[in-house]
Scaffold this motif. Structure first.
Motif, short mmCIF file in Angstrom:
data_model
loop_
_atom_site.label_atom_id
_atom_site.label_comp_id
_atom_site.label_asym_id
_atom_site.label_seq_id
_atom_site.Cartn_x
_atom_site.Cartn_y
_atom_site.Cartn_z
N GLY A 7 0.78 -1.23 0.00
CA GLY A 7 0.00 0.00 0.00
C GLY A 7 0.81 1.28 0.00
O GLY A 7 0.23 2.37 0.05
N GLY A 8 2.12 1.17 -0.05
CA GLY A 8 2.94 2.37 -0.06
C GLY A 8 2.83 3.12 -1.37
O GLY A 8 2.15 2.69 -2.31
N GLY A 9 3.51 4.25 -1.44
CA GLY A 9 3.49 5.05 -2.65
C GLY A 9 4.16 6.37 -2.44
O GLY A 9 4.81 6.61 -1.41
N VAL A 11 3.57 10.37 -2.09
CA VAL A 11 2.56 11.37 -1.78
C VAL A 11 3.25 12.68 -1.43
O VAL A 11 4.43 12.70 -1.07
CB VAL A 11 1.66 10.95 -0.59
N SER A 16 -2.06 11.38 2.59
CA SER A 16 -2.40 10.20 3.38
C SER A 16 -2.16 8.92 2.58
O SER A 16 -2.22 8.92 1.34
CB SER A 16 -3.88 10.24 3.78
N LEU A 17 -1.88 7.86 3.31
CA LEU A 17 -1.78 6.53 2.74
C LEU A 17 -2.32 5.53 3.75
O LEU A 17 -2.26 5.78 4.97
CB LEU A 17 -0.32 6.16 2.44
N ARG A 18 -2.79 4.41 3.27
CA ARG A 18 -3.18 3.32 4.16
C ARG A 18 -2.39 2.08 3.77
O ARG A 18 -2.49 1.60 2.63
CB ARG A 18 -4.68 3.03 4.10
N VAL A 111 7.33 4.05 1.21
CA VAL A 111 6.54 5.27 1.37
C VAL A 111 7.48 6.45 1.14
O VAL A 111 8.51 6.57 1.82
CB VAL A 111 5.91 5.35 2.77
#
Length: 115
Positions: A7-9, A11, A16-18, A111
């Motif tokens: 679920g990283g990325g 931003v 926000s990230l989950r 992340v």
């Protein structure tokens, strides 16, 4: 036993990230108590940022309190880390594992928070 984070990325700061954490092999994540969220930034040691017990109680590293929220859905065999108001210093590879951790670590999820 190996837990896998996803679920990283990338931003922007303030975003926000989950993240999600599942068990790679057959197994039930609710049997792991607590589940910890860890991160490792380049040049730094891996650190624990959050943990969640089977009953749902949580603890957080001071720098993420109020921004990160750990939760678990035993029916989905998944643990989550909701990350809000992300800062560039949150940039790291994030992992989930037991606390204390099993010897085997998953690949983690990157992340990246841009300023």
């Amino acid at each position: 036993v190996q837990l896998q984070a996803s679920g990283g990325g990338l931003v922007q700061a303030g975003g926000s990230l989950r993240l999600s954490c599942t068990i790679a092999a057959s197994g039930l994540i609710f049997s792991i108590d607590p589940v910890g969220w860890y991160r490792q930034a380049p040049g730094n040691n891996r650190e624990l940022v959050a943990e969640i017990r089977a009953g749902g109680s949580t603890q957080y590293k001071e720098s993420v309190k109020g921004r990160f929220t750990a939760s678990r859905d035993n029916a989905k065999n998944t643990v989550y880390l909701e990350m809000n108001d992300l800062k560039p210093e949150d940039t790291a590879v994030y992992y989930c594992n037991a606390k204390p951790p099993f010897s085997s670590w998953g690949q983690g999820t990157q992340v990246t928070v841009s300023s």
